[in-house]
Scaffold this active site. Structure first.
Site, mmCIF file in Angstrom:
data_model
loop_
_atom_site.group_PDB
_atom_site.id
_atom_site.type_symbol
_atom_site.label_atom_id
_atom_site.label_comp_id
_atom_site.label_asym_id
_atom_site.label_seq_id
_atom_site.Cartn_x
_atom_site.Cartn_y
_atom_site.Cartn_z
ATOM 1 N N ASP A 67 76.162 57.081 129.702
ATOM 2 C CA ASP A 67 76.572 56.194 128.996
ATOM 3 C C ASP A 67 78.070 55.894 129.052
ATOM 4 O OD1 ASP A 67 76.265 54.351 126.437
ATOM 5 O OD2 ASP A 67 77.233 56.084 125.617
ATOM 6 N N ASP A 125 71.964 58.010 121.970
ATOM 7 C CA ASP A 125 71.244 58.045 123.243
ATOM 8 C C ASP A 125 70.192 59.172 123.138
ATOM 9 O OD1 ASP A 125 72.858 56.405 124.466
ATOM 10 O OD2 ASP A 125 74.491 57.676 124.479
#
Length: 621
Positions: free
Chosen positions: A321, A518
């Site tokens: 990410d 996430d």
């Protein structure tokens, strides 16, 4: 050394002294048998008892049974000294193994010495020590310099620096003051703090971390499961093999007209049994993983089980990410363009509309506004995932978000030629301009990508919800192989699934994120790594591996630790099985005697255990 170990050591010393004395006496026959039975029972009574219990419980084939049969058989053949010696050296090996495992556990306990002993509660002007388990949420506690913070909370009064090394593995202290959240396990280094607790002790960070480390052994790797299954099949097989070695060759010799030599072949069978004992494998493999997990904990890398350590060692694809992982997640307003109202006014509308959001971009708008946010001025807030926010500020409709939000609302907008995150603002249904926000790359992000490639990572990938232009610039600066931008949370999961289909079964894919937003991707990857998760409950829950600070270089360290641990595991497997196979062949053909058998059992176990303990040390990685 604990009491049990000291008792075994005393038995070993007493046995060794008696064997030396009795060996010097001229006793023969029954007298010699009676004399040597004394040290034999001193050193071996517990092994004999365990072997007998195993027989009664129909769990016959274990190392206690092998040692009992081998030593009783040697004594029955008249080899009294060898029978006692085998049991003596076996107990020496067991003592060493017990001490090594105990020391490994103590080292890990010391490395993870973050459990607080008490919490100071102020009553009638005096500090009273209370059990952290009994402190309720919302209680005011006092932490003096040198004490551990016992429970997660918010600093109400005081200023200090915190030693977080037990959690992060790093010695660099962190500053903290009024309004800052602090977590249990940190050491207060300077000022007196008054903290209002926000969690019960059982739910605090220190409690969760300790639980994670203590229970990591329950999640076994494929290697551990293989060794357990191998031992269950191997031990009965060698027992039957020893029986065949004791019976079949003499019978064949007898049929062929030769003397059967029962004593020779029974001795070889007993030697075969001693050699075959699988202690080195059964003990050293779990110990290697245990030490690896402990060493990783010391470095601020929490691994939830040896199965994850094994998976991490096979990682060939690392997917990141962007925000908070490769970049600081600290956004700054760098410009306001094409605005139809003054800068401060557009910032005011944007900050108020975003005031109920915890997104880093929202915080950057509020920081740029620089004034107290009056949330009472804001109504009808609606957050549209992946697009932005709509709200009413002082009754006026305001929309703050990306181009998708503007298109969704049918509002024409002006693109920005600068690279960064562009926040478009519409007021009362009309375009009011856009705000340019930039995120800063972390200091070690570029170095991390380069080092990952050096240690064998085939491909690095970045997933982000940011604009394509911003994402490509960050990826190019850092040296990332592939980048996917403008993704919603569900889109990140889809991309990870696509990448999973492209790799081979033996290659593993790791996803690295902040562990909060996430969680779906962390769960979908072969192994989820939450980084920068200092004090984040969501990270500890969602990920398989938790890095306790936000330095991306910890990812490299985590993979190196996993590779080193697995290298040690395979070294022990190959070494133990290789030596045993050689010695078993030599024992079967009569070249190896009982002393070689003792080395093949005790010596190999000691060497394997010493090798396993190396996994505990990770400082040079």
């Amino acid at each position: 050394m604990n009491k049990k170990q000291k008792k075994v050591l005393c038995r070993i010393i007493a046995t060794a002294v008696l064997v030396v004395i009795f060996s010097m006496l001229p006793a023969k026959g029954y007298a010699e048998f009676i004399l040597f039975m004394i040290p034999y029972l001193i050193i071996g009574y517990d092994i004999l008892r365990k072997a007998w219990k195993g027989i009664l419980n129909r769990q016959v084939f274990d190392e206690n049974f092998l040692m009992a049969v081998a030593t009783v058989g040697a004594i029955a053949l008249g080899d009294y000294k060898e029978g006692v010696a085998v049991m003596l050296f076996y107990q020496i090996g067991e003592l060493f193994q017990s001490y090594a495992v105990g020391k490994s556990r103590r080292n890990i306990s010391e490395l993870m010495d973050i459990r607080p002993d008490y919490a100071n509660i102020e009553k009638d002007g005096e500090l009273v020590k209370a059990d952290p388990d009994e402190v309720e949420v919302g209680t005011m506690i006092v932490v003096k310099p040198g004490e551990k913070i016992p429970i997660d909370g918010i600093i109400i009064e005081g200023k200090t620096t915190l030693n977080t090394s037990a959690l992060t593995g790093e010695s660099l202290p962190r500053d903290a003051g009024e309004g800052d959240q602090v977590i249990s396990g940190c050491i207060n280094m300077t000022g007196v703090l008054k903290i209002r607790t926000t969690k019960e002790f059982g739910e605090s960070t220190v409690s969760k971390i300790l639980d994670l480390v203590e229970n990591s052994s329950s999640k076994k790797s494929h290697s551990e499961n293989f060794i357990s299954k191998f031992a269950r099949i191997y031990t009965p097989a060698v027992c039957y093999g020893a029986l065949a070695l004791a019976v079949l060759p003499p019978l064949v010799r007898l049929v062929m007209g030769f003397t059967p030599e029962w004593g020779v072949w029974v001795y070889r069978a007993l030697t075969f049994l001693v050699i075959s004992c699988p202690c080195a494998l059964v003990i050293s493999i779990p110990l290697s993983f245990f030490a690896g997990i402990g060493g990783a904990s010391n470095a601020g890398v929490l691994v939830k089980g040896s199965n994850y350590l094994e998976t991490l060692s096979k990682t060939k694809y690392v997917v990141f990410d962007k925000t908070g992982t490769l970049t600081k997640g600290v956004f700054e307003v760098n410009g306001i363009h094409h605005n139809t109202i003054e800068d401060q006014k557009i910032l005011e509308y944007a900050a108020l509309a975003e005031s109920f959001s915890t997104h880093p971009i929202s915080r950057s708008l509020q920081n740029a506004y620089g004034k107290m946010i009056e949330k009472s001025r804001v109504t009808d807030v609606e957050e549209i995932s992946g697009n932005g926010v709509t709200a009413k500020v002082d009754g006026i409709p305001v929309a703050v978000g990306n181009t998708k939000l503007m298109s969704h609302l049918g509002i024409s907008y002006v693109d920005c030629h600068h690279v960064g995150t562009i926040v478009h603002v519409a007021i009362n249904g009309e375009y009011a301009g856009h705000i340019l926000i930039s995120d800063m790359e972390k200091q070690h992000s570029k170095e991390t990508i380069a080092k990952l490639k050096r240690i064998g990572i085939k491909q690095t990938v970045m997933l982000t919800g940011d604009a394509d232009k911003v994402a490509k610039q960050v990826a190019e600066n850092l040296g990332i192989d592939r980048v996917y931008s403008e993704l919603l949370p569900a889109g990140k999961v889809e991309k990870v699934e696509e990448l999973l289909l492209q790799k081979t079964e033996k290659e593993k894919l790791a996803f690295v994120g902040d562990g909060i937003n996430d969680a779906p991707v962390l769960s979908r990857a072969d192994i989820g790594i939450a980084m920068g998760a200092f004090g984040s409950d969501a990270a500890i829950e969602a990920a398989d591996v938790v890095l306790m600070d936000d330095d991306p270089l910890k990812i490299v360290k985590a993979i190196k630790i996993a590779k080193k641990c697995m290298r040690i595991v395979y070294e022990n497997i190959y070494f133990a099985i290789g030596i045993k196979i050689i010695c078993l062949i030599l024992g079967a053909i009569g070249i190896a005697n009982m002393w070689v058998a003792i080395f093949a059992d005790v010596g190999v176990m000691v060497i394997a255990v010493l090798n396993a303990i190396r996994a505990l040390f990770t400082k040079k990685l």
